[in-house]
Write a protein that holds these residues in place. Structure first.
Motif, PDB file in Angstrom:
ATOM      1  N   SER A 108       5.037  31.487  67.303  1.00  0.00           N
ATOM      2  CA  SER A 108       6.174  32.333  67.390  1.00  0.00           C
ATOM      3  C   SER A 108       7.435  31.756  66.946  1.00  0.00           C
ATOM      4  O   SER A 108       7.716  30.506  67.110  1.00  0.00           O
ATOM      5  N   VAL A 109       8.364  32.599  66.130  1.00  0.00           N
ATOM      6  CA  VAL A 109       9.403  32.027  65.574  1.00  0.00           C
ATOM      7  C   VAL A 109      10.371  33.070  66.145  1.00  0.00           C
ATOM      8  O   VAL A 109      10.428  34.262  65.959  1.00  0.00           O
ATOM      9  N   GLY A 110      11.730  32.271  66.422  1.00  0.00           N
ATOM     10  CA  GLY A 110      12.890  33.288  66.801  1.00  0.00           C
ATOM     11  C   GLY A 110      14.056  32.344  66.478  1.00  0.00           C
ATOM     12  O   GLY A 110      14.199  31.462  65.984  1.00  0.00           O
ATOM     13  N   LEU A 111      15.050  33.099  67.243  1.00  0.00           N
ATOM     14  CA  LEU A 111      16.686  32.509  67.121  1.00  0.00           C
ATOM     15  C   LEU A 111      17.117  32.276  68.535  1.00  0.00           C
ATOM     16  O   LEU A 111      16.806  32.748  69.342  1.00  0.00           O
ATOM     17  N   ARG A 112      17.808  31.097  68.729  1.00  0.00           N
ATOM     18  CA  ARG A 112      18.335  30.415  69.876  1.00  0.00           C
ATOM     19  C   ARG A 112      19.944  30.838  69.492  1.00  0.00           C
ATOM     20  O   ARG A 112      20.287  30.110  68.660  1.00  0.00           O
ATOM     21  N   LEU A 113      20.720  31.913  70.266  1.00  0.00           N
ATOM     22  CA  LEU A 113      22.091  31.984  70.039  1.00  0.00           C
ATOM     23  C   LEU A 113      22.727  31.153  70.554  1.00  0.00           C
ATOM     24  O   LEU A 113      22.269  30.278  71.705  1.00  0.00           O
ATOM     25  N   VAL A 114      24.073  30.824  70.394  1.00  0.00           N
ATOM     26  CA  VAL A 114      24.762  30.066  71.003  1.00  0.00           C
ATOM     27  C   VAL A 114      25.099  30.307  72.538  1.00  0.00           C
ATOM     28  O   VAL A 114      25.409  29.594  73.513  1.00  0.00           O
ATOM     29  N   HIS A 120      13.295  37.059  69.496  1.00  0.00           N
ATOM     30  CA  HIS A 120      12.026  36.983  68.927  1.00  0.00           C
ATOM     31  C   HIS A 120      12.056  37.436  67.445  1.00  0.00           C
ATOM     32  O   HIS A 120      12.444  38.693  67.427  1.00  0.00           O
ATOM     33  N   LEU A 121      11.481  37.032  66.502  1.00  0.00           N
ATOM     34  CA  LEU A 121      11.418  37.312  65.268  1.00  0.00           C
ATOM     35  C   LEU A 121       9.940  37.885  64.945  1.00  0.00           C
ATOM     36  O   LEU A 121       9.947  39.050  64.660  1.00  0.00           O
ATOM     37  N   PHE A 122       9.192  37.172  64.832  1.00  0.00           N
ATOM     38  CA  PHE A 122       7.823  37.145  64.515  1.00  0.00           C
ATOM     39  C   PHE A 122       6.642  36.189  65.010  1.00  0.00           C
ATOM     40  O   PHE A 122       7.049  35.224  65.569  1.00  0.00           O
ATOM     41  N   HIS A 123       5.480  37.033  65.256  1.00  0.00           N
ATOM     42  CA  HIS A 123       4.588  36.144  65.597  1.00  0.00           C
ATOM     43  C   HIS A 123       3.552  35.813  64.291  1.00  0.00           C
ATOM     44  O   HIS A 123       3.509  36.775  63.460  1.00  0.00           O
ATOM     45  N   PHE A 124       2.955  34.687  64.152  1.00  0.00           N
ATOM     46  CA  PHE A 124       2.047  34.498  63.143  1.00  0.00           C
ATOM     47  C   PHE A 124       0.746  34.248  63.863  1.00  0.00           C
ATOM     48  O   PHE A 124       0.684  33.446  64.767  1.00  0.00           O
ATOM     49  N   ILE A 125      -0.376  35.069  63.628  1.00  0.00           N
ATOM     50  CA  ILE A 125      -1.554  35.076  64.408  1.00  0.00           C
ATOM     51  C   ILE A 125      -2.773  34.910  63.668  1.00  0.00           C
ATOM     52  O   ILE A 125      -2.814  35.365  62.420  1.00  0.00           O
ATOM     53  N   GLY A 126      -3.629  34.036  64.181  1.00  0.00           N
ATOM     54  CA  GLY A 126      -5.056  33.941  63.191  1.00  0.00           C
ATOM     55  C   GLY A 126      -6.003  33.014  63.896  1.00  0.00           C
ATOM     56  O   GLY A 126      -5.756  32.598  64.904  1.00  0.00           O
ATOM     57  N   GLU A 127      -6.808  32.929  63.140  1.00  0.00           N
ATOM     58  CA  GLU A 127      -8.213  32.174  63.612  1.00  0.00           C
ATOM     59  C   GLU A 127      -7.717  30.762  63.403  1.00  0.00           C
ATOM     60  O   GLU A 127      -7.315  30.200  62.414  1.00  0.00           O
ATOM     61  N   GLY A 128      -7.998  30.086  64.483  1.00  0.00           N
ATOM     62  CA  GLY A 128      -7.435  28.289  64.517  1.00  0.00           C
ATOM     63  C   GLY A 128      -8.963  27.872  64.418  1.00  0.00           C
ATOM     64  O   GLY A 128      -9.959  28.230  64.088  1.00  0.00           O
ATOM     65  N   SER A 129      -8.680  26.394  64.691  1.00  0.00           N
ATOM     66  CA  SER A 129      -9.801  25.470  64.235  1.00  0.00           C
ATOM     67  C   SER A 129     -10.457  25.394  65.750  1.00  0.00           C
ATOM     68  O   SER A 129     -10.094  25.572  66.704  1.00  0.00           O
ATOM     69  N   PHE A 130     -11.752  24.759  65.617  1.00  0.00           N
ATOM     70  CA  PHE A 130     -12.723  24.739  66.667  1.00  0.00           C
ATOM     71  C   PHE A 130     -12.230  23.282  67.159  1.00  0.00           C
ATOM     72  O   PHE A 130     -12.010  22.231  66.643  1.00  0.00           O
ATOM     73  N   THR A 131     -12.101  23.467  68.711  1.00  0.00           N
ATOM     74  CA  THR A 131     -11.589  22.383  69.678  1.00  0.00           C
ATOM     75  C   THR A 131     -12.537  22.051  70.566  1.00  0.00           C
ATOM     76  O   THR A 131     -13.048  23.155  71.143  1.00  0.00           O
ATOM     77  N   ASN A 132     -12.944  20.757  70.917  1.00  0.00           N
ATOM     78  CA  ASN A 132     -13.962  20.632  72.041  1.00  0.00           C
ATOM     79  C   ASN A 132     -12.855  19.904  72.984  1.00  0.00           C
ATOM     80  O   ASN A 132     -12.540  18.809  72.886  1.00  0.00           O
ATOM     81  N   ASN A 133     -12.972  20.611  74.231  1.00  0.00           N
ATOM     82  CA  ASN A 133     -12.213  19.904  75.335  1.00  0.00           C
ATOM     83  C   ASN A 133     -13.045  19.977  76.746  1.00  0.00           C
ATOM     84  O   ASN A 133     -12.871  19.964  77.651  1.00  0.00           O
ATOM     85  N   SER A 134     -14.450  20.245  76.088  1.00  0.00           N
ATOM     86  CA  SER A 134     -15.420  20.178  77.123  1.00  0.00           C
ATOM     87  C   SER A 134     -15.640  18.788  77.537  1.00  0.00           C
ATOM     88  O   SER A 134     -15.525  17.617  76.920  1.00  0.00           O
ATOM     89  N   MET A 135     -16.903  18.544  78.472  1.00  0.00           N
ATOM     90  CA  MET A 135     -17.241  17.289  78.987  1.00  0.00           C
ATOM     91  C   MET A 135     -18.495  17.093  77.954  1.00  0.00           C
ATOM     92  O   MET A 135     -18.885  15.704  77.692  1.00  0.00           O
ATOM     93  N   PHE A 136     -18.965  17.849  77.050  1.00  0.00           N
ATOM     94  CA  PHE A 136     -20.212  17.422  76.115  1.00  0.00           C
ATOM     95  C   PHE A 136     -19.562  16.915  74.707  1.00  0.00           C
ATOM     96  O   PHE A 136     -18.388  17.124  74.374  1.00  0.00           O
ATOM     97  N   PRO A 137     -20.218  16.085  74.237  1.00  0.00           N
ATOM     98  CA  PRO A 137     -19.969  15.182  73.132  1.00  0.00           C
ATOM     99  C   PRO A 137     -19.790  16.213  71.775  1.00  0.00           C
ATOM    100  O   PRO A 137     -20.291  17.344  71.810  1.00  0.00           O
TER     101      PRO A 137
END
Length: 176
Positions: A108-114, A120-137
């Motif tokens: 997400s991209v946006g502006l923080r004002l003073v 909020h301006l835009f979301h950039f959405i898509g397929e990401g990379s495979f991640t292994n956070n499980s207990m298996f190797p």
């Protein structure tokens, strides 16, 4: 400093774009214009369209939105009212912190004002990379790793944030 845009003419880049939904960024005269992705406009039947125009001559950012085909909103943010550019990431997969999964990236991209308000301006959405956070190797998921595809959302969101930050001359901060 030279600003670069993602190369949409290369074969790899165009294939990567199939796996992401990102706003279209281009030039209109000396202004930079970002508009809601065409695939998102089709999915929403044109119900919500957003256009952001960065005008270096007027030193302003214009945000034009249309909701439910008829309701329009126009906002102008002078560069002096912008404290920072906000940039955030969220993996939109349930159980992402403890499982093996293909991430679903939401940048997400946006502006923080003073005054502290975030726009909020835009979301950039898509397929990401495979991640292994499980207990298996990792070797147990070799098939998922070999056939893993990623979208261009991370590269395009970073390019847009750097462009905004350079043009408005403010820093990039995490979104809240």
């Amino acid at each position: 400093m030279a600003l670069t845009f993602p190369d949409s003419t290369s074969g790899t880049s165009s294939i990567m774009r199939l796996f992401s939904i990102c706003p279209r960024v281009g030039k209109r005269g000396c202004r930079i214009v970002a508009k809601t992705a065409w695939r998102l406009r089709i999915l929403l039947f044109g119900l919500a369209v957003r256009e952001v125009e960065i005008d270096p001559q007027a030193e302003a950012i214009r945000l034009n939105s249309r909701y439910l085909w008829f309701f329009r909103r126009h906002h102008v943010f002078p560069y002096g009212d912008v404290e920072a550019i906000t940039y955030g990431y969220h993996d939109n997969v349930l159980g992402a912190s403890w499982s093996a999964h293909d991430s679903s990236d939401w940048f997400s991209v946006g502006l923080r004002l003073v005054d502290g308000k975030e726009i909020h301006l835009f979301h950039f959405i898509g397929e990401g990379s495979f991640t292994n956070n499980s207990m298996f190797p990792d070797w147990m998921y070799w098939g998922e790793r070999v056939l893993d595809v990623e979208g261009s959302q991370e590269r395009e969101s970073k390019a847009f944030v750097e462009l905004l930050s350079t043009m408005v001359r403010v820093e990039v901060v995490p979104s809240s």
